[in-house]
Design a protein around this motif. Structure first.
Motif, PDB file in Angstrom:
ATOM      1  N   PRO A  63       0.811  -1.220   0.000  1.00 38.86           N
ATOM      2  CA  PRO A  63       0.000   0.000   0.000  1.00 38.86           C
ATOM      3  C   PRO A  63       0.842   1.266   0.000  1.00 38.86           C
ATOM      4  CG  PRO A  63       0.044  -0.987   2.181  1.00 38.86           C
ATOM      5  CD  PRO A  63       0.707  -1.966   1.266  1.00 38.86           C
ATOM      6  N   GLY A  64       2.133   1.138   0.273  1.00 38.99           N
ATOM      7  CA  GLY A  64       3.010   2.307   0.271  1.00 38.99           C
ATOM      8  C   GLY A  64       3.612   2.616  -1.074  1.00 38.99           C
ATOM      9  N   VAL A  65       3.182   1.911  -2.127  1.00 35.19           N
ATOM     10  CA  VAL A  65       3.676   2.133  -3.489  1.00 35.19           C
ATOM     11  C   VAL A  65       2.588   2.814  -4.313  1.00 35.19           C
ATOM     12  CG1 VAL A  65       4.438   1.015  -5.627  1.00 35.19           C
ATOM     13  CG2 VAL A  65       5.272   0.184  -3.409  1.00 35.19           C
ATOM     14  N   ASP A  66       2.909   3.981  -4.868  1.00 26.31           N
ATOM     15  CA  ASP A  66       1.949   4.697  -5.718  1.00 26.31           C
ATOM     16  C   ASP A  66       2.061   4.287  -7.181  1.00 26.31           C
ATOM     17  OD1 ASP A  66       1.011   6.433  -3.603  1.00 26.31           O
ATOM     18  OD2 ASP A  66       2.903   7.514  -3.797  1.00 26.31           O
ATOM     19  N   ALA A  67       3.286   4.104  -7.651  1.00 22.76           N
ATOM     20  CA  ALA A  67       3.537   3.849  -9.066  1.00 22.76           C
ATOM     21  C   ALA A  67       4.598   2.777  -9.208  1.00 22.76           C
ATOM     22  CB  ALA A  67       3.984   5.134  -9.768  1.00 22.76           C
ATOM     23  N   VAL A  68       4.545   2.052 -10.329  1.00 21.22           N
ATOM     24  CA  VAL A  68       5.465   0.942 -10.552  1.00 21.22           C
ATOM     25  C   VAL A  68       6.187   1.144 -11.876  1.00 21.22           C
ATOM     26  CG1 VAL A  68       5.690  -1.555 -10.742  1.00 21.22           C
ATOM     27  CG2 VAL A  68       3.924  -0.591  -9.276  1.00 21.22           C
ATOM     28  N   TYR A  69       7.506   0.945 -11.832  1.00 16.16           N
ATOM     29  CA  TYR A  69       8.349   1.016 -13.033  1.00 16.16           C
ATOM     30  C   TYR A  69       8.716  -0.396 -13.460  1.00 16.16           C
ATOM     31  CZ  TYR A  69      12.780   1.353 -15.594  1.00 16.16           C
ATOM     32  OH  TYR A  69      13.787   1.184 -16.497  1.00 16.16           O
TER      33      TYR A  69
END
Length: 268
Positions: A71-77
């Protein structure tokens, strides 16, 4: 969220070499932070984190799913092989994670359409990693070409010819590609890409009133990130990048078709 509520928290899926550069760029950005890294081997992810000097706050996972569940990740590369993009980008969008995908985005237009459908239906931002589009010089070039009145002294005028090269040496299994763009309004463009030539990043644009030449037009740039506005202010994801990636994918598909035909010319 950290001290700055506008900071975008990114997770990286995979430990490819290009992820080293992107991770450094994230660290230098004033409005982004790296918070998670994952690999199918947790040991490899831990080694990658240590080699790149990631702070202890960066969470290290042994599966990609764990980043998507964080839940602490907004965006993924995604520095993953192209064949894996559609699976993980769709999963990330369904988890309400914003998506940054290495180029080329997909193996074919049908796969790209699946990704774009997922990000649009989930209201998340999509972008690919074609960095030169975001450089301020590119915006200035657009102003010279389209925004400045044609009667102005500093206008290039109607564009007649464009020539660009993007080349670098690599292993023999790579190919060269040349594209020809001929528009009804008398604009002609040649685009040459190769892994068999010395490094070049050249761009020439010739118009009726002037010309422009760049020898280093492909330069990374830290653009203002959209994600914070979507997350914090209710902004809508920009659809501009979906259209641009779609056009790029059409070109990639044409290159593949040309190879299947024995390197014959293919018209778009």
């Amino acid at each position: 969220m950290g001290e700055n509520s506008k900071t975008v928290r990114l997770g990286i899926l995979g430990c490819a070499n290009i992820a080293r550069k992107v991770a450094r760029a994230i660290g230098l950005s004033p409005n982004a932070t790296l918070c998670a890294i994952a690999n199918r081997s947790k040991e490899k992810a831990e080694k990658f984190a240590a080699e790149n000097g990631f702070p202890a706050s960066v969470r290290v996972y042994g599966s990609y799913d764990q980043v998507l569940e964080d839940p602490g990740v907004d965006a993924v590369y995604f520095p993953l092989p192209t064949s894996l993009h559609v699976r993980w980008a769709v999963m990330a969008a369904n988890k309400k994670k914003h998506v940054l995908v290495e180029k080329p985005v997909a193996l074919e237009v049908a796969e790209l359409d699946r990704i774009l459908e997922a990000v649009e239906s989930n209201g998340v931002q999509f972008m690919d990693c074609s960095m030169w589009l975001h450089h301020p010089r590119t915006a200035h070039i657009q102003d010279l070409l389209f925004s400045v009145p044609l009667s102005a002294n500093n206008s290039i005028g109607p564009v007649r010819f464009i020539h660009s090269t993007s080349t670098m040496p690599a292993t023999p299994e790579f190919l060269e590609t040349s594209l020809l763009w001929d528009q009804p309004n008398q604009t002609l463009a040649t685009i040459h890409c190769s892994f068999l030539s010395h490094t070049s990043m050249d761009l020439a644009i010739c118009g009726s009133n002037g010309s422009l030449h760049l020898r280093d037009f492909i330069i990374p740039y830290g653009e203002t990130i959209f994600v914070a506005g979507i997350r914090d202010c209710g902004s809508k994801p920009s659809t501009k990048w979906l259209e641009i990636s779609g056009k790029t994918q059409l070109v990639v598909d044409a290159v593949n078709k040309s190879l299947e035909l024995g390197c014959k010319s293919v018209c778009l």
